[in-house]
Motif scaffolding. Structure first.
Motif, PDB file in Angstrom:
ATOM      1  N   PRO A  56      -0.925   8.220  -9.407  1.00 31.73           N
ATOM      2  CA  PRO A  56       0.148   8.114  -8.407  1.00 31.73           C
ATOM      3  C   PRO A  56      -0.419   8.900  -7.049  1.00 31.73           C
ATOM      4  N   VAL A  57      -1.097   9.934  -7.202  1.00 32.03           N
ATOM      5  CA  VAL A  57      -1.863  10.703  -6.018  1.00 32.03           C
ATOM      6  C   VAL A  57      -2.559   9.403  -5.262  1.00 32.03           C
TER       7      VAL A  57
ATOM      8  N   HIS B  65      -2.116   6.192  -5.084  1.00 32.77           N
ATOM      9  CA  HIS B  65      -1.190   5.302  -4.828  1.00 32.77           C
ATOM     10  C   HIS B  65      -0.491   5.853  -3.586  1.00 32.77           C
ATOM     11  N   TYR B  66      -0.166   7.181  -3.637  1.00 30.08           N
ATOM     12  CA  TYR B  66       0.710   8.022  -2.738  1.00 30.08           C
ATOM     13  C   TYR B  66      -0.451   7.732  -1.256  1.00 30.08           C
ATOM     14  N   LEU B  67      -1.395   8.389  -1.563  1.00 32.63           N
ATOM     15  CA  LEU B  67      -2.661   8.455  -0.281  1.00 32.63           C
ATOM     16  C   LEU B  67      -2.967   7.276   0.082  1.00 32.63           C
ATOM     17  N   TYR B  68      -3.092   6.184  -0.638  1.00 24.03           N
ATOM     18  CA  TYR B  68      -3.629   4.859   0.018  1.00 24.03           C
ATOM     19  C   TYR B  68      -2.676   3.462   0.159  1.00 24.03           C
ATOM     20  N   GLY B  69      -1.706   3.695  -0.832  1.00 25.75           N
ATOM     21  CA  GLY B  69      -0.664   2.782  -0.767  1.00 25.75           C
ATOM     22  C   GLY B  69      -1.036   1.733  -1.865  1.00 25.75           C
ATOM     23  N   SER B  70      -0.123   0.741  -2.050  1.00 23.18           N
ATOM     24  CA  SER B  70      -0.285  -0.114  -3.193  1.00 23.18           C
ATOM     25  C   SER B  70      -0.935  -1.481  -2.685  1.00 23.18           C
TER      26      SER B  70
ATOM     27  N   ALA C  31      -6.697   7.090   4.121  1.00 17.56           N
ATOM     28  CA  ALA C  31      -5.603   7.904   3.440  1.00 17.56           C
ATOM     29  C   ALA C  31      -4.664   8.492   4.578  1.00 17.56           C
TER      30      ALA C  31
ATOM     31  N   ASN D 213      -2.935   5.573   6.268  1.00 12.51           N
ATOM     32  CA  ASN D 213      -1.883   5.183   5.504  1.00 12.51           C
ATOM     33  C   ASN D 213      -0.589   6.090   5.554  1.00 12.51           C
ATOM     34  N   LEU D 214      -0.906   7.396   5.544  1.00 13.88           N
ATOM     35  CA  LEU D 214       0.298   8.228   5.704  1.00 13.88           C
ATOM     36  C   LEU D 214       1.038   8.258   6.992  1.00 13.88           C
TER      37      LEU D 214
ATOM     38  N   ARG E 241       3.227   5.105   7.200  1.00 16.19           N
ATOM     39  CA  ARG E 241       4.347   5.352   6.579  1.00 16.19           C
ATOM     40  C   ARG E 241       5.258   6.234   7.292  1.00 16.19           C
TER      41      ARG E 241
END
Length: 154
Positions: A27-28, A30-35, A86, A89-90, A93
């Motif tokens: 999950p970390v 996925h959160y940092l780099y996206g799906s 990362a 990506n953030l 978002r």
């Protein structure tokens, strides 16, 4: 009975730790780099790995040593290269720009690393086509000059 034996063999502390680590890291990640971005990140990691390998070989050939101090200074650089996508990506978002910064930064890092690894391979004496070596001529020159300065400093 054989099925139960297989389950007993699978339920080891090492497998438990690996499953726990995966459950935390996934999950970390996925959160940092996206799906859906694993392929591009694997390309980046592959380029970084090849840059390390070719850099070591070039250093061994040019100054007959592999300066561990120089090599160790590459570790923070590598972490920085892995952190930039990362961060991008953030920011994507936050700014609602789906992938614009992530892909721009990641492809830029891949291009930069490709230049470096190609120049290193050329300096190591590995077979790099002339047309490719010409594309990274300025990188080859910069790396050669830096190696000479480092060699003179010893």
């Amino acid at each position: 009975m054989q099925f139960l034996q297989t389950l007993v063999n699978a339920a080891t502390p090492a497998n438990g730790w690996a499953a726990t680590a995966g459950a935390i890291v996934s999950p970390v990640f996925h959160y940092l780099y996206g799906s859906g971005r694993m392929d591009i990140l694997v390309v980046l990691l592959f380029c970084i790995s090849l840059d390390w390998v070719t850099g070591i070989q070039a250093a061994k050939k040019e100054d007959k040593t592999c300066s561990s101090e120089y090599g160790l200074s590459r570790i923070p650089r590598t972490f920085f290269f892995l952190a930039l996508p990362a961060l991008a990506n953030l920011l994507d978002r936050v700014m609602a720009t789906p992938g614009f910064l992530f892909y721009g930064v990641t492809f830029g890092l891949i291009y930069h690393t490709w230049n470096s690894l190609t120049a290193n391979a050329h300096r190591a004496g590995w077979p790099v086509p002339k047309a490719i070596a010409n594309l990274v001529e300025s990188e080859i020159k910069a790396k050669t000059e830096r190696a000479m300065k480092q060699k003179e400093g010893k």
